[in-house]
Design a protein around this motif. Sequence first.
Motif, PDB file in Angstrom:
ATOM      1  N   LYS A   2      45.993  30.477  37.030  1.00 31.67           N
ATOM      2  CA  LYS A   2      46.836  31.463  37.702  1.00 31.67           C
ATOM      3  C   LYS A   2      46.280  31.790  39.077  1.00 31.67           C
ATOM      4  O   LYS A   2      45.090  31.717  39.302  1.00 31.67           O
ATOM      5  N   THR A   3      47.217  32.152  39.960  1.00 30.43           N
ATOM      6  CA  THR A   3      46.734  32.592  41.259  1.00 30.43           C
ATOM      7  C   THR A   3      46.277  34.044  41.149  1.00 30.43           C
ATOM      8  O   THR A   3      46.736  34.794  40.302  1.00 30.43           O
ATOM      9  N   PRO A   5      46.181  37.602  42.638  1.00 30.79           N
ATOM     10  CA  PRO A   5      46.874  38.437  43.617  1.00 30.79           C
ATOM     11  C   PRO A   5      45.927  39.399  44.320  1.00 30.79           C
ATOM     12  O   PRO A   5      45.775  40.554  43.932  1.00 30.79           O
ATOM     13  N   ARG A   8      46.862  42.982  46.065  1.00 31.05           N
ATOM     14  CA  ARG A   8      47.091  44.256  45.367  1.00 31.05           C
ATOM     15  C   ARG A   8      46.177  45.339  45.896  1.00 31.05           C
ATOM     16  O   ARG A   8      45.043  45.082  46.271  1.00 31.05           O
TER      17      ARG A   8
ATOM     18  N   GLU B 116      44.534  47.309  34.412  1.00 30.94           N
ATOM     19  CA  GLU B 116      44.719  47.171  35.845  1.00 30.94           C
ATOM     20  C   GLU B 116      43.869  46.009  36.382  1.00 30.94           C
ATOM     21  O   GLU B 116      44.345  45.178  37.158  1.00 30.94           O
ATOM     22  N   LEU B 117      42.641  45.956  35.926  1.00 30.18           N
ATOM     23  CA  LEU B 117      41.746  44.897  36.399  1.00 30.18           C
ATOM     24  C   LEU B 117      42.157  43.535  35.846  1.00 30.18           C
ATOM     25  O   LEU B 117      42.028  42.518  36.527  1.00 30.18           O
ATOM     26  N   GLU B 119      45.144  42.644  35.298  1.00 32.87           N
ATOM     27  CA  GLU B 119      46.239  42.257  36.202  1.00 32.87           C
ATOM     28  C   GLU B 119      45.669  41.566  37.431  1.00 32.87           C
ATOM     29  O   GLU B 119      46.130  40.504  37.845  1.00 32.87           O
ATOM     30  N   ILE B 120      44.680  42.195  38.018  1.00 33.69           N
ATOM     31  CA  ILE B 120      44.120  41.686  39.270  1.00 33.69           C
ATOM     32  C   ILE B 120      43.526  40.294  39.094  1.00 33.69           C
ATOM     33  O   ILE B 120      43.691  39.425  39.947  1.00 33.69           O
ATOM     34  N   GLY B 122      44.487  38.220  36.923  1.00 35.08           N
ATOM     35  CA  GLY B 122      45.535  37.331  36.437  1.00 35.08           C
ATOM     36  C   GLY B 122      45.441  36.996  34.963  1.00 35.08           C
ATOM     37  O   GLY B 122      45.903  35.946  34.525  1.00 35.08           O
ATOM     38  N   ASP B 125      48.118  38.971  30.511  1.00 32.81           N
ATOM     39  CA  ASP B 125      48.862  38.477  29.342  1.00 32.81           C
ATOM     40  C   ASP B 125      47.932  38.036  28.208  1.00 32.81           C
ATOM     41  O   ASP B 125      48.377  37.822  27.089  1.00 32.81           O
ATOM     42  N   LYS B 130      41.186  36.727  21.930  1.00 29.20           N
ATOM     43  CA  LYS B 130      39.733  36.765  21.830  1.00 29.20           C
ATOM     44  C   LYS B 130      39.109  36.013  23.005  1.00 29.20           C
ATOM     45  O   LYS B 130      39.665  35.026  23.475  1.00 29.20           O
ATOM     46  N   ARG B 141      35.908  35.353  35.113  1.00 30.47           N
ATOM     47  CA  ARG B 141      36.750  36.346  35.793  1.00 30.47           C
ATOM     48  C   ARG B 141      36.774  37.653  35.004  1.00 30.47           C
ATOM     49  O   ARG B 141      36.780  38.734  35.581  1.00 30.47           O
TER      50      ARG B 141
END
Lengths: 290, 250
Positions: A2-3, A5, A8, B116-117, B119-120, B122, B125, B130, B141
Amino acid sequence: MKTIPLDRAPPTLADAPQRAGFPGYLACFNGIVWREMLRFIHQRERFLSALVRPLVWLFIFAAGFRQVLGVSIIPPYETYVLYEVFVTPGLIGMILLFNAMQSSLSMVYDRETGTMRTLLVSPFPRWFLLTSKLIGGGAVALLQVYVFLLIAYAWEIEPPLLGYLTVLPALFLASLMLGALALFMSSIIKQLENFAGVMNFVIFPMFFASSALYPLWRIRESSPLLYEICRFNPFTHAVELIRFALYAQIDPASLAAVLGFTAVFLAAAIYAYNPSKGLLGRRGAPGGTA
Amino acid sequence: MALSVAGVSHAFGDRRALVDVSLEVPAGSFTVLLGLNGAGKSTLFALITRLYDNVSGEIRVFGNDVRRAPSAALRQIGVVFQSRTLDADLSLLQNLAYHAALHGFGRAAARARAMELLEIIGLADKARDKVRALSGGQARRVEIARALLHDPRCLLLDEATVGLDIGARDGIIALVRGLVARQGLGVLWATHLIDEVAPSDRIVILHKGRVLFTGDHDALLAMTGTATIREAFTTMTGSADAQSTGAVAA
């Protein structure tokens, strides 16, 4: 892949306030205990083996020994008791002992993989972090003990109902003592494979040279020296504390001994994990990478 | 100054792991700590994060001495260790929530912050997956997200790209450089891989426990009279070392 972002807006501290003071300590404590529980739930084999071990002793060893070893009426028992009944507190002690040593193993393992580092970079004081971890480990042990007691009840080991409640603080204290001892040991053990040594040099001697399997007066009859060793063994006092508490009684000598040993072991463990005084920085652990 | 290390030495028994090490990481800078394996990078990290005590010298994080005010110093530091430190059996969210708790976040705040993190980076989801199911790059990451949970202003990464493929490596580096650019974090990036150095970076060369150079890219080239960082590093540390270990990739 995934890229990411990066455009943000960064989250800010105001979104998620970090709590200091008592609520912060409480959140930290809850987090550590919760993780110990989660880890335990995810390691089903560990739970099973922790349960099977004392049950094998109860169902097979104790049944076989029933005819060999007569137990006279000794406090806290008010009548003659079956050997299974006598050995139950010892087996509870065994659960606590193995649980503590296993957490010692995971400490060594944690330290090698770096999880211990994650714990120790928390801004809370190290004594608080280590004690919280011990209490978390103890909570896991309590769970095991009560499941064991439930199964033992079906095997007609029926302490008074009140005993199930009064044994709780004894279990807690005993697991704290053994956990602190294990934690201290984890700062000394260098390598994971040395756990076999822990079994041979710590678990077995502690377990067998105690009142877990036989009353101390029996041991005195065969060897006064061994009797003295058993009397000095912290595990003996843990077992006796549990034995009396399971019958809603307090054994003051054992209580004092367990409290004393807990204080000493805990102080030693905190000392060993203190970066300025302890042993970690002197010998190049953890990880061994420079 | 996000991080300042002054005159720090450390020994394991007779072996001197660090000798009079001094370096600085300004806020909003990407400082590369360049050294071969065994140079003392991880020992330095252990001292900064107070796993060991700095017996001599001084380490300050935004002015807070790590010995005298460890709590204030540690609050400002986010760390990604060389070894993997996530719980493989727990989910991403559980791992992050645990770390948030270690910094005194309540449960609800921890969750919100963790999401939130995620999300950042990526991986939102995969929040309930696990960690075991993640690739090496993804796990890294998550470790970076974890290091950022308590909003530190100084980020330390020890060989963060080790064992990753080129795509994942580039992703990690871009993520961290983005944090420096957008959030003004002071980053100390320890590596043995020379191609991770960018012309805008500050460079610290650590070799056999000693700091051989601190300064920017151009100063290093000028000082050594070389055309590339690789040549400069080889000149400073001795070519035999670099070649024999094969650790320094071009």
